[in-house]
Write a protein that holds these residues in place. Structure first.
Motif, PDB file in Angstrom:
ATOM      1  N   ASN A 118      10.575   4.991   6.103  1.00 41.83           N
ATOM      2  CA  ASN A 118       9.728   3.459   6.523  1.00 41.83           C
ATOM      3  C   ASN A 118       8.512   3.598   6.630  1.00 41.83           C
ATOM      4  O   ASN A 118       8.383   3.820   8.041  1.00 41.83           O
ATOM      5  N   PRO A 119       7.205   4.323   6.315  1.00 42.44           N
ATOM      6  CA  PRO A 119       6.719   4.505   6.645  1.00 42.44           C
ATOM      7  C   PRO A 119       5.092   3.122   7.532  1.00 42.44           C
ATOM      8  O   PRO A 119       4.393   2.968   6.704  1.00 42.44           O
TER       9      PRO A 119
ATOM     10  N   SER B 159       0.546  -1.328  -0.192  1.00 40.82           N
ATOM     11  CA  SER B 159       0.146   0.140   0.203  1.00 40.82           C
ATOM     12  C   SER B 159       1.124   0.610  -0.205  1.00 40.82           C
ATOM     13  O   SER B 159      -0.041   2.393  -0.168  1.00 40.82           O
ATOM     14  N   TYR B 160       1.889   0.983   0.226  1.00 34.56           N
ATOM     15  CA  TYR B 160       2.751   2.467   0.321  1.00 34.56           C
ATOM     16  C   TYR B 160       3.027   2.561  -1.544  1.00 34.56           C
ATOM     17  O   TYR B 160       2.732   3.603  -1.350  1.00 34.56           O
ATOM     18  N   ALA B 161       2.864   1.842  -2.167  1.00 35.12           N
ATOM     19  CA  ALA B 161       3.609   2.038  -3.785  1.00 35.12           C
ATOM     20  C   ALA B 161       2.098   2.893  -3.849  1.00 35.12           C
ATOM     21  O   ALA B 161       2.310   3.528  -4.435  1.00 35.12           O
TER      22      ALA B 161
ATOM     23  N   MET C 229       8.396  10.145   1.388  1.00 33.14           N
ATOM     24  CA  MET C 229       6.657  10.001   1.453  1.00 33.14           C
ATOM     25  C   MET C 229       6.081  10.769   0.215  1.00 33.14           C
ATOM     26  O   MET C 229       6.358  11.222  -0.620  1.00 33.14           O
ATOM     27  N   PRO C 230       4.366  10.761   0.314  1.00 34.58           N
ATOM     28  CA  PRO C 230       3.998  11.719  -0.366  1.00 34.58           C
ATOM     29  C   PRO C 230       4.426  12.774   0.003  1.00 34.58           C
ATOM     30  O   PRO C 230       4.893  13.554   0.577  1.00 34.58           O
TER      31      PRO C 230
ATOM     32  N   GLU D  17       5.158  -1.846   6.279  1.00 34.25           N
ATOM     33  CA  GLU D  17       6.543  -1.684   6.983  1.00 34.25           C
ATOM     34  C   GLU D  17       6.516  -2.358   6.203  1.00 34.25           C
ATOM     35  O   GLU D  17       6.948  -3.674   4.853  1.00 34.25           O
ATOM     36  N   LEU D  18       8.416  -1.653   4.918  1.00 31.93           N
ATOM     37  CA  LEU D  18       9.116  -1.641   3.190  1.00 31.93           C
ATOM     38  C   LEU D  18      10.194  -2.535   4.785  1.00 31.93           C
ATOM     39  O   LEU D  18      10.422  -1.982   5.225  1.00 31.93           O
ATOM     40  N   PRO D  19      10.466  -3.453   2.937  1.00 36.33           N
ATOM     41  CA  PRO D  19      12.072  -4.262   3.887  1.00 36.33           C
ATOM     42  C   PRO D  19      12.548  -3.012   4.244  1.00 36.33           C
ATOM     43  O   PRO D  19      12.568  -2.112   3.173  1.00 36.33           O
TER      44      PRO D  19
END
Ligand code: COA
Ligand code: AMP
Length: 638
Positions: free
Chosen positions: A408-409, A10-12, A426-427, A414-416
């Motif tokens: 790392n948001p 979902s970060y992407a 960040m956005p 939690e991204l690798p």
């Protein structure tokens, strides 16, 4: 460059969502703020390249950080926990108490003439009253400027003359483990030196030292609040400056970073959930100081806007009383998210390498450790990760931005974790690595890190009283971009790596300092003809300043005496925080044929790294002289 990880994480999606509709993204985030008048648009580009956010909204920061939580029924929740090992005291303040205290202080300031737009300088140690002073200014729409306690009177005077405060709020003293810092004489000295004089000063008397008040100018914190009408929150427009925070630039004159009200509220509130994964009722602790941007964003405003409990810690990572203090505070107050500088962890690791003191405490509430302020070295990250067994998140930001450019948001996903990288943009931040001509470079290639304009809400729209300097410092080198002053690269997965500064800023124990400012002071010594200051690698503090002094020809002074005087001069003019303790005398400095001092080559020699004499060097033999001088200080061993 956007995050290009293949997971449909979902970060992407969030980042892509922002990119597709930046205004919609921030208007949505703005809904979590209580507006007196909702803004009709997010971005105001009418004065590009000077951008503003939420210009036509009306809002009050103090309302959003304090009153609204009381109105929502959380008045009895703790707002602030003061944990002060240096005074051996602890106490807590609920949101309702905080509202009453801030309204009373704001009322007293107003009764003495402080109004919307007036500047108020705050010079206080890590006590809750520092936050109350900031919030009282916000309540009135007055613009505060907090000055770190480790600066000398001269630096305070420079800031007084730049922001011209109507009032100064100061404590009688600060407490360092080895000594009491007498704030009042520093304040009096600064006012004496400054051309601008405040109308009045409010002195918060601490029991460790009661300061003598100057009649007609100084009032006591408690005394001047007696019998006043508490003040309500004054709505201000979205672009109204919430505060000015001075930070180091290339020269001795600090830059007054302006923080706009609306964007500050929206952006900080967004980060609390999305970056730090905390919500109302959670305990958040940033072990920094209110004098730095981390203290503004994450000791005072961010946690309070989100309705968290914030910890105000007055102590050090080691020696107050031991290297287990951080773990005690986390356990005792059930801290969920903890933020500190890598240097603080290095200090703990040095004393307690096996992290044995951690075992004494129940750290089950702690979900993540966040690091920023300087490069987080892999050894430190690994040590913390192995000991705490929670994610250790490096994130990258600056006084100018006020919140993370890259992180790392955890609250999104939690991204690798890639050790050595503060992860992904960040956005709001379209981060690019550029070559000298301003062209984006391929992944993995080192270059200058820049952010495509406009910067997101909460970042600086300009510098106080210095629009041209703002343009020259940040917008000129790469038209259409904000120049961060950091160099690094982006890898194939879109992860950023921050490698070095491109200017004369160094980072000592997480404190941002200007070597140019130190050189200006050294050049003022009567026996110094020429000088240079560089930052050399330091195992504890990341970097440490080191001076090279060329004495006037014919000077018969003992070198050791001049060095001693120069060390004292920097401490006296800039302050102990400069940590300037080492210098050497040399006959000449290495320079290019056009006269530019080769500081980066000197840094390489000092750090025992391979170096090549630049083709433009005037006389390469001087480098051997520099090496010999450095070796006498135990450096340049390669
Ligand atoms: N008021 C007055 N003086 C101060 C001060 C303050 N608020 N903060 C620091 N100083 C003084 C110190 O007493 C010291 O003086 P000295 O030269 O007489 O010893 C000097 O400034 C340098 O201080 P510092 O760099 O903090 O070194 P230290 O040896 O006292 O402590 C660490 C080393 C690593 C423990 C400490 O620097 C630390 O905790 N760093 C974390 C920094 C941080 O949180 N930065 C914020 C960015 S996130
Ligand atoms: P300050 O304005 O005091 O917050 O300092 C900002 C500078 O500190 C940045 O421009 C970087 O040089 C450095 N910095 C902050 N965070 C990081 C990080 N996570 N990694 C590397 N450098 C950092």
């Amino acid at each position: 460059m956007a995050y290009t990880g293949t997971a449909a994480g979902s970060y992407a999606e969030v980042y892509a969502g922002w990119k597709a509709d930046p205004e919609g993204f921030w208007m949505q985030a703005a809904q979590d703020i209580d507006w007196d008048k909702t803004p009709s648009t997010a971005l105001n580009a009418s004065r590009a390249p000077f951008y503003e956010w939420f210009t036509d909204g009306m809002v009050n920061t103090c309302w959003n950080a304090v009153d609204r939580h009381v109105e929502a029924g959380r008045g009895s929740q703790l707002a602030i926990i003061h944990d002060s090992p240096v005074t051996r005291t602890k106490h807590s303040i609920t949101y309702e108490e905080l509202r009453n205290r801030v309204a009373s202080l704001a009322g007293a300031l107003r009764a003495k003439g402080v109004e919307k737009g007036d500047r108020v300088l705050i010079y206080m140690p890590m006590v809750p009253e520092a936050l109350e002073a900031m919030l009282a200014c916000a309540r009135l729409g007055a613009i505060h400027s907090v000055v770190f306690g480790g600066f000398a009177a001269n630096e305070l005077a420079v800031r007084i003359d730049d922001c011209k405060p109507k009032a100064i709020i100061a404590a009688s003293c600060g407490i360092e483990p080895s000594r009491v810092i007498h704030y009042k004489p520093l304040l009096d000295g600064a006012i004496e030196m400054a051309a601008h004089k405040p109308d009045f000063c409010v002195i918060f008397q601490r029991e460790q030292e009661v300061a003598k008040l100057i009649e007609g100018r100084d009032v006591s914190w408690h005394g001047f609040q007696y019998g006043v009408e508490p003040a309500d929150c004054v709505p201000v427009s979205g672009d109204h400056p919430a505060y000015i925070l001075y930070t180091s630039g290339t020269t001795g004159a600090p830059k007054g970073v302006v923080r706009p009200t609306g964007g500050h509220l929206v952006a900080l509130n967004w980060t609390m959930k999305n970056v730090y994964n905390v919500e109302a009722g959670d305990v958040f602790w940033a072990a920094s100081d209110v004098g730095w941007v981390v203290g503004h964003s994450y000791i005072c405003y961010g946690p309070l806007i989100a309705g968290c409990t914030t910890v105000v810690f007055e102590g050090k990572p080691v020696g107050t009383p031991d290297a287990g203090t951080f773990w005690r505070v986390i356990a005792e107050h059930k801290v969920k998210s903890f933020f500190t500088a890598p240097t603080a962890l290095r200090a703990i690791k040095r004393v307690d390498p096996q992290a044995k003191l951690m075992a004494d405490y129940d750290l089950r509430h702690l979900q993540a450790l966040y690091l920023a302020g300087e490069r987080a070295d892999p050894d430190t990250i690994n040590w913390a990760k192995d000991a705490l067994k929670i994610p250790v998140i490096d994130h990258w930001w600056q006084t100018e931005t006020g919140w993370a450019i890259a992180a790392n948001p955890l609250g999104i996903e939690e991204l690798p974790i890639k050790i050595g990288s503060p992860s992904v943009p960040m956005p709001g931040y379209d981060v690019q690595v550029l070559d000298e001509g301003g062209h984006p470079v391929p992944a993995g290639t080192l270059g200058a890190i820049a952010v495509k304009l406009p910067l997101p809400p909460g970042t600086l729209p300009t510098l106080w009283n210095a629009e041209e300097r703002f343009k020259k410092s940040y917008l000129t080198t790469f038209p259409g971009y904000y120049e961060t002053g950091d160099a690094g690269y982006i890898d194939e997965d879109g992860y950023l790596y921050i490698m070095a500064r491109t200017d004369d800023v160094i980072n000592v124990a997480g404190h941002r300092l200007s070597t140019g400012a130190m050189e200006e002071v050294l050049a003022g010594h009567p026996d110094v003809a020429e000088c240079a200051v560089i930052g050399v690698a330091d195992a504890l503090k990341g970097q440490s300043p080191l001076g090279f002094l060329c004495l006037n020809s014919g000077s018969d002074r003992a070198e050791a005496d001049v060095i001693k005087e120069c060390v004292a001069l920097v401490r006296d003019k800039i302050g102990p925080v400069a940590d300037f303790k080492r210098a050497c005398v040399v006959d000449r400095l290495p320079k290019t044929r056009s006269g530019k001092i080769l500081r980066s080559t000197m840094v390489k020699i000092a750090d025992s790294e391979p170096f090549k004499a630049p083709a433009t060097i005037e006389d390469p033999t001087v480098l051997n002289e520099i090496k010999t001088a450095l070796q006498t200080l135990g450096l340049a061993q390669g």
